[in-house]
Design a protein around this motif. Structure first.
Motif, mmCIF file in Angstrom:
data_model
loop_
_atom_site.group_PDB
_atom_site.id
_atom_site.type_symbol
_atom_site.label_atom_id
_atom_site.label_comp_id
_atom_site.label_asym_id
_atom_site.label_seq_id
_atom_site.Cartn_x
_atom_site.Cartn_y
_atom_site.Cartn_z
ATOM 1 N N PHE A 57 0.809 -1.263 0.060
ATOM 2 C CA PHE A 57 -0.069 -0.120 0.024
ATOM 3 C C PHE A 57 0.844 1.273 -0.023
ATOM 4 O O PHE A 57 2.164 1.282 0.322
ATOM 5 N N THR A 58 0.544 2.436 -0.504
ATOM 6 C CA THR A 58 0.993 3.665 -0.672
ATOM 7 C C THR A 58 -0.006 4.545 -0.045
ATOM 8 O O THR A 58 -1.157 4.617 -0.452
ATOM 9 N N ILE A 59 0.470 5.794 0.718
ATOM 10 C CA ILE A 59 -0.407 6.669 1.133
ATOM 11 C C ILE A 59 -0.418 7.717 0.222
ATOM 12 O O ILE A 59 0.511 8.206 -0.459
ATOM 13 N N SER A 113 -6.783 2.582 -6.239
ATOM 14 C CA SER A 113 -6.760 3.699 -5.504
ATOM 15 C C SER A 113 -8.050 3.675 -4.779
ATOM 16 O O SER A 113 -9.158 3.257 -5.375
ATOM 17 N N PHE A 114 -8.273 3.892 -3.563
ATOM 18 C CA PHE A 114 -9.312 4.190 -2.806
ATOM 19 C C PHE A 114 -9.353 4.877 -1.344
ATOM 20 O O PHE A 114 -8.174 5.425 -1.381
ATOM 21 N N LEU A 115 -10.401 5.226 -0.993
ATOM 22 C CA LEU A 115 -10.550 6.149 0.459
ATOM 23 C C LEU A 115 -10.868 5.274 1.322
ATOM 24 O O LEU A 115 -12.150 4.404 1.669
ATOM 25 N N LEU A 116 -10.075 5.088 2.577
ATOM 26 C CA LEU A 116 -10.163 4.321 3.825
ATOM 27 C C LEU A 116 -10.889 5.020 4.845
ATOM 28 O O LEU A 116 -10.283 6.241 4.940
ATOM 29 N N THR A 117 -11.907 4.485 5.360
ATOM 30 C CA THR A 117 -12.684 5.373 6.515
ATOM 31 C C THR A 117 -12.235 4.819 7.894
ATOM 32 O O THR A 117 -11.831 3.536 7.900
ATOM 33 N N ASP A 118 -12.771 5.449 8.893
ATOM 34 C CA ASP A 118 -12.192 4.963 10.187
ATOM 35 C C ASP A 118 -13.339 3.905 10.757
ATOM 36 O O ASP A 118 -13.308 3.224 11.732
ATOM 37 N N THR A 119 -14.451 3.650 9.745
ATOM 38 C CA THR A 119 -15.348 2.589 10.024
ATOM 39 C C THR A 119 -15.141 1.419 9.127
ATOM 40 O O THR A 119 -15.901 0.500 8.704
ATOM 41 N N LYS A 155 -14.369 3.506 0.099
ATOM 42 C CA LYS A 155 -14.874 4.510 -0.806
ATOM 43 C C LYS A 155 -13.974 5.065 -2.005
ATOM 44 O O LYS A 155 -12.703 4.881 -2.043
ATOM 45 N N LYS A 156 -14.564 5.521 -3.051
ATOM 46 C CA LYS A 156 -13.859 6.335 -4.135
ATOM 47 C C LYS A 156 -13.020 5.306 -4.690
ATOM 48 O O LYS A 156 -11.849 5.550 -5.032
ATOM 49 N N ILE A 157 -13.521 4.013 -5.157
ATOM 50 C CA ILE A 157 -12.655 3.108 -5.443
ATOM 51 C C ILE A 157 -12.564 3.460 -7.066
ATOM 52 O O ILE A 157 -13.257 3.618 -7.884
ATOM 53 N N SER A 158 -11.052 3.207 -7.382
ATOM 54 C CA SER A 158 -10.886 3.583 -8.957
ATOM 55 C C SER A 158 -9.875 2.759 -9.410
ATOM 56 O O SER A 158 -8.657 2.419 -8.672
ATOM 57 N N PHE A 159 -10.036 2.036 -10.593
ATOM 58 C CA PHE A 159 -8.831 1.101 -11.087
ATOM 59 C C PHE A 159 -7.945 1.759 -11.923
ATOM 60 O O PHE A 159 -8.278 2.511 -12.745
ATOM 61 N N LEU A 179 -8.599 8.260 4.721
ATOM 62 C CA LEU A 179 -7.308 8.585 4.137
ATOM 63 C C LEU A 179 -7.135 7.907 2.591
ATOM 64 O O LEU A 179 -7.578 6.701 2.528
ATOM 65 N N ALA A 180 -6.742 8.718 1.869
ATOM 66 C CA ALA A 180 -6.534 8.088 0.427
ATOM 67 C C ALA A 180 -5.221 7.201 0.314
ATOM 68 O O ALA A 180 -4.324 7.454 0.846
ATOM 69 N N MET A 181 -5.363 6.082 -0.316
ATOM 70 C CA MET A 181 -4.516 5.021 -0.441
ATOM 71 C C MET A 181 -4.621 4.353 -1.774
ATOM 72 O O MET A 181 -5.630 4.531 -2.438
ATOM 73 N N SER A 182 -3.295 3.603 -2.372
ATOM 74 C CA SER A 182 -3.469 2.875 -3.470
ATOM 75 C C SER A 182 -2.797 1.559 -2.990
ATOM 76 O O SER A 182 -1.978 1.421 -2.005
ATOM 77 N N TYR A 183 -3.246 0.640 -4.029
ATOM 78 C CA TYR A 183 -2.810 -0.799 -3.815
ATOM 79 C C TYR A 183 -2.031 -1.345 -4.901
ATOM 80 O O TYR A 183 -2.660 -1.345 -5.995
ATOM 81 N N LYS A 184 -0.679 -1.624 -4.604
ATOM 82 C CA LYS A 184 0.173 -2.295 -5.839
ATOM 83 C C LYS A 184 0.126 -1.235 -6.999
ATOM 84 O O LYS A 184 0.097 -1.857 -8.262
ATOM 85 N N ASP A 185 -0.252 0.148 -6.843
ATOM 86 C CA ASP A 185 -0.354 0.971 -8.023
ATOM 87 C C ASP A 185 -1.385 0.408 -9.068
ATOM 88 O O ASP A 185 -1.427 0.799 -10.405
#
Length: 349
Positions: free
Chosen positions: A187-189, A239-245, A249-253, A230-236
């Motif tokens: 993952f990357t921030i 991309s997505f937005l992780l929430t505290d719950t 969200k905001k999933i994008s390939f 927090l916006a993050m990416s997985y293995k480039d």
């Protein structure tokens, strides 16, 4: 195909077949709102083809689609009509309507205005991965997710679900990643986050399209603010937005996902989208949960030589189903404890 995901664990006893699910959904197919109905929901073909199947199975994954139709009736419009009717009654009788009468007038006004309202439609996709015992709902609102879960449990016999929770709180993990500048492996921030204080001020700081590896962010964290997004990416690749719950969200390939693949024909688009989503997100989800300390174990660890089951027997011999939602389990345990009486000891005490 998916923009937001709320993740649930499916009870081990539910083994779905396409035919059984199809037959169950057929009993609740979507019907448009009636003249005085404020809301209607029901199942529609996931491909969007009229009279198509209500369940699509692609690579062993089940895809469902729930259609929601509501009538848009602003409260201000209802109030205006209530005031108008109340004025007419006062003029005719010389008395203002009381609270009970106003309540009845509000119902009357609503019934009058509903047939004149515009209709608004939306749809919610549900993705079931039977082998992984996961069910994902593409909805950003927790309240809407709860409505969908209730409908699914009512519709699909034997289905039990509980919201997946990580062993460590997402907010705590996100704060540590931001402080150290190091995300879990793979993952990357990225460049978006939201920080909120936990005091009475409820202060909020948002960063968008902004570097997060700066002293200012760390100072906010040290001052007591906690990440809620927090916006993050997985293995480039995603991309997505992780929430505290623990919502995604905001999933994008990203472009890397589509390299080496020809653009699918129109009639193959659904299959291609479903395959990509299952492949990419099916890898991301367990990796993310692992990065949050693993999945919280509601059953606890079984002693050596034993296997934790999905049921617990209370002192009054009530069998508690631990594949329910955590809140339902807690309520059932509390009720069983109360029924046991003050002098009875539970077997786990």
């Amino acid at each position: 195909m998916f923009k937001n995901l709320t993740i649930y664990r499916v009870g081990a006893s539910w083994q779905p077949s396409r035919q059984e699910v199809e037959e169950a959904l057929a009993k609740g197919q979507f019907q448009p709102c009636g003249a005085t109905e404020p809301l209607s929901l029901g199942w529609v073909p996931p491909r969007g083809i009229e009279h198509g199947p209500l369940v699509e199975v692609i690579d062993g994954h089940l895809h469902l689609k729930l259609q929601v139709e509501s009538r848009v009736l602003p409260g201000s419009v209802v109030k205006e009509r209530v005031d108008e009717i109340a004025a007419q009654i006062e003029e005719q009788t010389g008395r203002k309507p009381g609270k009970k009468a106003l309540k009845d007038l509000k119902e009357q006004a609503t019934q009058e205005l509903l047939p004149l309202c515009f209709k608004k439609r939306s749809s919610i996709r549900i993705w079931i991965a039977p082998e992984q015992r996961l069910l994902m709902i593409d909805a950003s609102s927790p309240a809407r997710c709860e409505e969908v879960v209730s409908l699914l449990i009512k519709t699909l016999e034997g289905l039990t679900l509980h919201l997946i929770q990580s062993a460590e709180a997402p907010a705590t993990c996100m704060a540590a990643w931001l402080m150290d500048g190091v995300a879990p492996e793979g993952f990357t921030i990225d460049r978006e986050c939201e920080l909120k204080s936990e005091d009475e001020m409820k202060s909020v700081v948002r960063y968008a399209r902004h570097a997060l590896d700066i002293d200012e962010v760390r100072q906010h964290l040290e001052a007591g603010k906690r990440p809620t997004r927090l916006a993050m990416s997985y293995k480039d690749r995603v991309s997505f937005l992780l929430t505290d719950t623990l919502q995604i969200k905001k999933i994008s390939f990203l472009d890397l996902v589509f390299e080496g693949h020809d653009k699918p024909e129109k009639d193959e688009q659904f299959d291609a989208d479903a395959t990509i989503a299952a492949g990419e997100l099916g890898e991301l989800i367990p990796a993310l949960i692992e990065g949050l300390g693993g999945e919280h174990d509601f059953l606890g660890s079984a002693p050596s030589g034993f296997v934790a089951d999905s049921q617990l027997v209370a002192p009054d011999k009530t069998v508690l189903d631990l594949d329910q939602t955590p809140a339902a389990v807690t309520a059932a345990v509390a009720a069983a404890a109360a029924a046991a009486g003050p002098d009875d000891k539970a077997p786990w005490d």
